[in-house]
Design an enzyme around this catalytic site. Structure first.
Site, PDB file in Angstrom:
ATOM      1  N   GLU A 200      55.853  34.356  45.173  1.00  0.00           N
ATOM      2  CA  GLU A 200      56.197  32.744  45.324  1.00  0.00           C
ATOM      3  C   GLU A 200      57.134  32.397  43.845  1.00  0.00           C
ATOM      4  OE1 GLU A 200      52.242  33.954  43.428  1.00  0.00           O
ATOM      5  OE2 GLU A 200      52.792  34.822  41.938  1.00  0.00           O
ATOM      6  N   GLU A 275      42.377  32.838  35.660  1.00  0.00           N
ATOM      7  CA  GLU A 275      43.602  33.176  35.344  1.00  0.00           C
ATOM      8  C   GLU A 275      44.750  32.188  35.401  1.00  0.00           C
ATOM      9  OE1 GLU A 275      45.284  36.741  34.648  1.00  0.00           O
ATOM     10  OE2 GLU A 275      43.208  37.389  33.261  1.00  0.00           O
ATOM     11  N   GLU A 292      44.883  34.850  39.569  1.00  0.00           N
ATOM     12  CA  GLU A 292      43.983  35.008  40.026  1.00  0.00           C
ATOM     13  C   GLU A 292      42.818  35.184  38.789  1.00  0.00           C
ATOM     14  OE1 GLU A 292      45.250  39.347  39.472  1.00  0.00           O
ATOM     15  OE2 GLU A 292      45.354  39.334  37.640  1.00  0.00           O
ATOM     16  N   ASN A 294      39.713  37.195  37.842  1.00  0.00           N
ATOM     17  CA  ASN A 294      39.264  38.103  36.911  1.00  0.00           C
ATOM     18  C   ASN A 294      37.900  38.464  37.440  1.00  0.00           C
ATOM     19  OD1 ASN A 294      41.060  40.052  36.188  1.00  0.00           O
ATOM     20  ND2 ASN A 294      41.683  38.798  35.000  1.00  0.00           N
ATOM     21  N   PHE A 352      56.565  52.448  21.868  1.00  0.00           N
ATOM     22  CA  PHE A 352      55.797  52.579  22.492  1.00  0.00           C
ATOM     23  C   PHE A 352      54.867  53.752  22.753  1.00  0.00           C
ATOM     24  CE2 PHE A 352      56.468  48.104  21.330  1.00  0.00           C
ATOM     25  CZ  PHE A 352      56.088  47.861  20.643  1.00  0.00           C
TER      26      PHE A 352
END
Length: 660
Positions: A200, A275, A292, A294, A352
Site C-alpha cells: 500500500e 485505527e 486496522e 482492534n 531501550f
C-alpha cells in the site's frame, strides 16, 4: 447481570477489570502462572486458579485451562483483557460453546478484522477510506515490483497477519522492493504462519489516530471520540492522548461515522478500536485512511474514559449481559484533555534495552486531582522476562492540553522505581519537548528527535541552580544531624552554611542562612523541607512546585527531576577548592569483552574461539522480554575464549566471550 467474572489475563489490565467488577458487585476470579502466584491481581481477586508454568504458552495462552477454571469456580463470564487470547476467534467460540459469556465482540467480527487483507476489503465495501494499494494475492517479486510502480513510491510492504511492527518494510524504489519482498514473506510465515503480503501507499509525515467504538447487541453503535497515538518506538505506542491536537470537529465526525459504518458491516458489539493513518500534511480533514481494527479493549482506553466520563469495562460487561447502551451519540460529550504515558521496564540510556528484576522500591504518585495510575505490580514484586515489560500506565486529566502535560511532568518526577531500569526520564523528556507541546506529532517523532539515542532531558541554568540549592540544603541537614548525634563536641559545632556544589562541569557557590538560599550571589525564592532519609523533596518556587527524587552518594547526592539525573558533589566551601587536586579514577577498558546488555537467554552464538571477526559482525543473539537482540562486535579482532553456551540464562554484564 453476571454473578462471577473470570479475568483471563494478568497485571494491570486484570486489576483494572476487577476494580470495575467489584464496583458492580460481581465476584472475581483470577488465573495465574507460577511467576505470578503472589501478584496483585491474584491477591485482589475473590478466587484464584493456577494455570501452569511461567511461559505464556504453558499458562495464559491455554484456552482449555482457562475454560476449566471458569467451570470449576462457577464463573458465568470471561473478560480476556488485551493481548493473550483477547483477539482469538477460537477462544470466543469456545466460551460460547461452554455456555460462558465472552466479554468482547462476536467471533465472526474477530475473524473478519483479524486478517489485514480481508479487513481492508470489508472497510472499502463499507465506505471507509482505505490507503491506496493492492489487496490481492501477490505471486512473486516481479509482480510486487509492477504493483509498487503503479501505486507510486514510497510504498509499505506488510505481512497480512502481521502485528507489533513485524513483517513490515518500507520501499522508496524498485531496488527496495526486490530486496525486501521475499524477506517480508519469510517474516510473515515465521512469525504468523502466513506468508501473504500486501502493498500500500506509504503516507508521509503520518499521524496515528484511532477511534473508540462501543456497540451493543441491539444494533446501537457509538463512537467515543479519538485518541492520538503517534508517539511510537519501533511501531509500539509510548504516549497516547485524547482528544488529538490535530483533529477538527469535522474530521472527528467523519472518522467516527466511518468507524461506526465498519463496525456495523461486521455486526460488531462491545468495545473496539478503528485505527487510522492520517497525513499530517493534509489540512482538508479528508486525508485519513483505515489501518486496522482492534477487536478488544485497548491499552490506552483510560484517556477516553477520562474525557468522556464513561467506564468502558463496565459498558463491555453490560453489553455482554445483553443490556442496551445507556446513551446515544448526541449524549457523548468530550471534556478536557487526557494524556497517558506507558512506564516500561527498559533502559532508555542503553538503547531501550529491556530490564527485569525485583522492584526494590515502587512508589507511584498519589492518585486524585487529575492523576490516575493503572498498575498491577507492587514493591518487592518481580518484573519477569516472560511477559510484556510494561510496569504501569500514568494518566493525567486537565481542562487543557498544556495543563495535562504539566501534570504528567510533575507526576513523573514523583514516581519512584528502584530495581529494573525504567523509561520515566524519557517520557518526561517527551512531555517537555517543544515539538510535543506544540502538537507537531508524527509516528517518526522519536526517531527524528533522538537519532543518536536518549541521554537525558536538557536542563536549564535556572534548574541547575535550583538543584545546587537542594543539594546544599540537604547537605546542611545531614551535617546538622551528625552534629546532634556526636556527643559533647557536636553540641559546640555548627553545620557549614557555605557550600561548593559541582553538577556536571559547573561549580556553584551556595550559602544557606536563616534569611534564605543564595546561589552564585543571587538569592533564590525557594522553600523546601528535607529530613535525612527522605527520598523526595518538593521545592516551592515562584514558577510552581518542583519534585526532586534524592539519593545519597559518597560525595553528595543524585538528584532526579525533569527527565534527567544529576550527580551533585557537595563539599564545604573551604574544602571545595582542593577537590581539583584529587586523582580521577579512570574506568577499566572492557571493550575486549562481549557483555550481555540485559538479563536474558542466549539463543545463538555465531563464533568460536580462534575466529576472526570484523567490526559490526553479529556475534550472538540474546532473547529478553519476547524480543531478540543481536549483539555485534565493536571492533575487529580474534575470539580468545567463549564463556557461555546457547541456552544459558545470562545476567546483565555477564561475559559471553573475550577478544584478544
Amino acid at each position: 447481570m453476571f454473578k462471577k467474572i473470570l479475568v483471563a489475563n494478568r497485571g494491570e489490565i486484570a486489576c483494572r477489570v476487577m476494580r470495575t467488577a467489584k464496583k458492580m458487585g460481581i465476584a472475581t476470579v483470577a488465573v495465574y502462572s507460577d511467576a505470578d502466584a503472589r501478584s496483585p491481581h491474584v491477591l485482589m481477586a475473590d478466587e484464584a486458579v493456577r494455570l501452569g508454568p511461567a511461559p505464556a504458552a504453558e499458562s495464559y495462552l491455554k484456552a482449555e485451562l482457562i475454560l476449566l477454571a471458569a467451570k470449576e469456580t462457577g464463573a458465568d463470564c470471561i473478560h480476556p483483557g488485551y493481548g493473550f487470547l483477547s483477539e482469538r476467534e477460537s477462544f470466543a467460540r469456545a466460551c460460547a460453546e461452554a455456555g460462558i459469556a465472552f466479554v468482547g465482540p462476536p467471533p465472526n467480527a474477530i475473524a473478519a478484522m483479524g486478517d489485514k487483507i480481508e479487513s481492508k476489503k470489508l472497510a472499502k465495501a463499507a465506505g471507509v477510506n482505505v490507503v491506496p494499494g493492492f489487496l490481492g494475492e501477490i505471486a512473486d517479486t516481479e509482480e510486487a515490483v509492477k504493483i509498487a510502480g503503479e501505486i507510486g513510491y514510497p510504498v509499505m510492504m506488510k505481512a497480512s497477519a502481521g502485528g507489533g511492527g513485524k513483517g513490515m518494510r518500507l520501499a522508496y524504489g524498485e531496488k527496495d522492493v526486490r530486496e525486501g519482498f521475499e524477506a517480508t514473506k519469510r517474516e510473515g510465515l515465521a512469525s504468523f504462519g502466513d506468508d501473504r503480503v500486501f502493498i500500500e501507499k506509504f503516507i508521509e509525515s503520518p499521524r496515528h489516530i484511532e477511534i473508540q467504538v462501543m456497540g451493543d447487541q441491539h444494533g446501537n453503535i457509538l463512537y467515543l471520540g479519538e485518541r492520538e497515538c503517534s508517539i511510537q518506538r519501533r511501531h509500539q505506542k509510548v504516549v497516547e492522548e485524547a482528544p488529538s491536537p490535530f483533529v477538527t470537529p469535522e474530521m472527528r465526525k467523519a472518522m467516527g461515522e466511518q468507524a461506526v459504518a465498519l463496525a456495523r458491516a461486521v455486526g460488531y458489539y462491545s468495545a473496539g478500536t478503528v485505527e487510522l493513518i492520517v497525513s499530517g500534511a493534509d489540512t482538508s480533514g479528508t486525508g485519513f485512511y483505515f489501518l486496522e481494527m482492534n477487536t478488544r479493549l485497548q491499552v490506552e482506553h483510560p484517556v477516553t474514559e477520562e474525557i468522556t466520563g464513561l467506564d468502558l469495562v463496565e459498558l463491555m460487561i453490560r453489553v455482554a449481559a445483553g443490556e442496551k447502551l445507556p446513551l446515544t451519540q448526541e449524549q457523548v460529550k468530550l471534556n478536557g484533555w487526557a494524556i497517558e504515558n506507558r512506564i516500561y521496564a527498559e533502559d532508555p540510556y542503553r538503547g531501550f534495552l529491556p530490564s527485569i528484576g525485583r522492584l526494590v522500591r515502587y512508589n507511584p504518585p498519589l492518585a486524585g486531582g487529575g492523576v490516575r495510575v493503572d498498575d498491577g505490580v507492587a514493591e518487592g514484586g518481580e518484573v519477569s522476562m516472560f511477559y510484556d515489560p510494561m510496569i504501569a500506565k500514568l494518566i493525567t486529566w486537565a481542562p487543557t492540553r498544556e495543563e495535562a502535560i504539566d501534570k504528567q511532568i510533575a507526576a513523573l518526577d514523583a514516581f519512584e522505581i528502584d530495581g529494573p531500569g525504567n523509561n520515566i526520564d524519557f517520557v518526561s523528556a517527551l512531555m517537555q519537548h517543544p515539538r510535543f507541546r506544540a502538537g507537531a506529532l508524527t509516528t517518526g517523532f522519536i526517531a527524528e528527535e533522538y537519532p543518536d539515542g536518549f541521554h537525558g532531558a536538557p536542563a536549564s541554568a535556572d534548574l541547575l541552580r535550583t538543584l545546587a540549592a537542594v543539594a546544599a540544603f540537604a547537605a546542611t541537614a545531614q551535617a546538622d544531624r551528625a552534629r546532634r548525634t556526636d556527643g559533647q563536641l557536636g553540641k559546640r559545632l555548627r553545620p557549614p552554611s557555605a557550600w561548593g556544589v559541582k553538577i556536571g562541569d559547573v561549580e556553584h557557590d551556595v550559602l544557606i542562612s536563616t534569611d534564605g538560599i543564595t546561589v552564585d550571589g543571587t538569592e533564590l525564592p525557594l522553600a523546601m523541607e528535607y529530613t535525612p532519609g527522605d527520598r523526595l523533596v518538593t521545592v516551592e518556587g515562584e514558577e510552581g512546585d518542583l519534585n526532586v527524587r534524592i539519593a545519597r552518594t559518597r560525595a553528595g547526592f543524585k538528584l532526579t527531576t525533569r527527565g534527567a539525573s544529576h550527580v551533585a558533589r557537595v563539599l564545604p566551601a573551604h574544602v571545595a577548592p582542593y577537590a581539583k587536586h584529587l586523582i580521577e579514577k579512570i574506568p577499566p577498558d572492557l571493550s575486549r569483552f562481549l557483555l550481555c546488555p540485559m538479563p536474558g537467554l542466549l539463543m545463538r552464538l555465531d563464533v568460536a574461539a580462534g575466529d576472526k571477526v570484523e567490526a559490526g559482525q553479529a556475534l550472538a543473539v540474546v532473547e529478553a522480554m519476547k524480543m531478540e537482540n543481536i549483539l555485534r562486535a565493536e571492533k575487529p579482532g580474534v575470539v580468545k575464549s567463549v564463556n557461555a553456551r546457547p541456552g544459558d540464562s545470562l545476567a546483565v554484564d555477564a561475559v559471553i566471550l573475550e577478544m584478544e
